[in-house]
Design an enzyme around this catalytic site. Structure first.
Site, short mmCIF file in Angstrom:
data_model
loop_
_atom_site.label_atom_id
_atom_site.label_comp_id
_atom_site.label_asym_id
_atom_site.label_seq_id
_atom_site.Cartn_x
_atom_site.Cartn_y
_atom_site.Cartn_z
N LYS A 80 0.84 -1.20 0.00
CA LYS A 80 0.00 0.00 0.00
C LYS A 80 0.88 1.26 0.00
O LYS A 80 1.93 1.29 -0.63
CB LYS A 80 -0.99 -0.04 1.16
CG LYS A 80 -1.86 -1.31 1.13
CD LYS A 80 -2.99 -1.28 2.12
CE LYS A 80 -3.80 -2.56 2.03
NZ LYS A 80 -4.98 -2.54 2.93
N HIS A 162 -9.13 -3.33 -5.80
CA HIS A 162 -9.01 -3.34 -4.34
C HIS A 162 -10.06 -2.43 -3.73
O HIS A 162 -10.42 -1.39 -4.29
CB HIS A 162 -7.61 -2.90 -3.91
CG HIS A 162 -7.30 -3.16 -2.48
ND1 HIS A 162 -7.75 -2.34 -1.46
CD2 HIS A 162 -6.62 -4.17 -1.87
CE1 HIS A 162 -7.34 -2.82 -0.30
NE2 HIS A 162 -6.65 -3.93 -0.52
N GLU A 232 -11.61 -10.27 -0.64
CA GLU A 232 -11.24 -9.47 0.52
C GLU A 232 -12.49 -8.80 1.09
O GLU A 232 -12.91 -7.74 0.61
CB GLU A 232 -10.23 -8.38 0.11
CG GLU A 232 -8.88 -8.91 -0.29
CD GLU A 232 -7.85 -7.78 -0.31
OE1 GLU A 232 -6.89 -7.85 0.47
OE2 GLU A 232 -8.02 -6.84 -1.09
#
Length: 322
Positions: A80, A162, A232
């Protein structure tokens, strides 16, 4: 082009809605689902001509589906927006000295500015991923990074979809799917992220949300070769909360079943489906034992070399379980 003139704030203003299928457990009912992230379709109308030029003209026929990878356990580390030159030098040193199981594909995703540093200093078999890319060729797109530039730096993968890109930046399913198609057409593998918000899980919409996100990938991809799906759950990312092994396995089974019914049985059996969401050295072994968990996408724990190595080596738990 007018692409960059639309502000991110305007992308997340007015909710759209779609009619789709809701799943509670594994039972199906029909309802009108409001999107959890409100966006304006005008953004995608603005980039439509770019999508056609960069993706549609290069797509393979939908009937042609190339098979995905080696079937190895897959562990990705998403760094990240973290690190300095000094801390990343230490992290890479830890990775270089770690003993990693051979039966695992290992990938790390540094911040853009450190990709070259990491690529040039890694000595083992760890591959490099980017955390995002632009939807097409480079040009007058301030602040964006093209797939061609990533390839020039030696990136083999890119993370797309994401939750932080979806829910903080405001990227929509269609936009993400087109980025994935372009990356694949340029020879870069895609880690395709899906997952639900806490309120969506509590409302029984987990499967429905994941299926919508999968469909956007399936509608755009030229093939599923070199695609890894990462489930996720948003409520588990960076929160310390983690889906139980049974919760994660249930969604992974549902994702594989969706691929079987909507893409092909071969793609369903070959595509690796990995789990992300507060994975660490303490919980990875139990998660790895689940039949349909083919690896992990790791956030915070990937910034600690020894702990990341523990997660990579949790493949041994899967071998024992098998």
């Amino acid at each position: 082009m007018a692409v960059v003139s639309t502000s991110l704030a305007s992308q997340i203003t007015n909710p759209n809605s779609a009619v789709s299928t809701q799943f509670s457990g594994l039972r199906r009912s029909f309802l009108k689902l409001e999107n959890s992230v409100s966006t304006q379709s005008s953004f995608f109308q603005n980039v439509d001509s770019h999508l056609r030029l960069s993706s549609s003209s290069r797509r393979c026929p939908r009937g042609v589906v190339a098979m995905a990878g080696s079937g190895k356990f897959f562990v990705g580390g998403n760094w990240k927006c973290n690190g300095t030159k000094e801390s990343i030098t230490k992290l890479v040193s830890d990775l270089n000295s770690a003993t990693l199981e051979a039966d695992v594909d290992v990938v790390v995703a540094p911040p853009f500015v450190y990709i070259d540093q990491v690529k040039s200093s890694l000595t083992g078999r760890v591959e490099i991923s980017a955390q995002n890319c632009w939807i097409g060729k480079g040009g007058a797109f301030t602040g964006e990074i093209s797939v061609e530039q990533l390839k020039d730096l030696g990136c083999q993968w890119v993370i797309l979809g994401h939750s932080e890109r979806r829910h903080v930046i405001g990227e929509q399913n269609e936009f993400i799917g087109k980025k994935a198609a372009y990356a694949l057409n340029q020879g870069v593998g895609v880690i395709a992220c899906i997952g639900e918000l806490l309120e969506e899980r509590e409302a029984g919409k987990t499967f429905d949300v994941c299926y919508q996100q999968l469909k956007a990938f399936a509608d755009a991809l030229p093939s599923w070769d070199n695609v890894v799906v990462a489930y996720e759950p948003v409520w588990a990312i960076g929160t310390g909360k983690v889906a139980s092994p049974d919760q994660a396995q249930e969604v992974h089974v549902a994702v594989r079943d969706w691929l079987k019914k909507n893409v092909s049985e071969e793609v369903a059996s070959k595509t690796r489906i990995i789990y992300g969401g507060s994975v660490n050295g303490g919980n990875c072994a139990e998660l790895a034992k689940q039949e349909d968990i083919d690896g992990f996408l790791v956030g915070g724990a990937s910034l600690k070399g020894p702990e990341f190595a523990t997660i990579v080596n949790s493949v041994t738990a899967k071998k024992v379980a098998a």
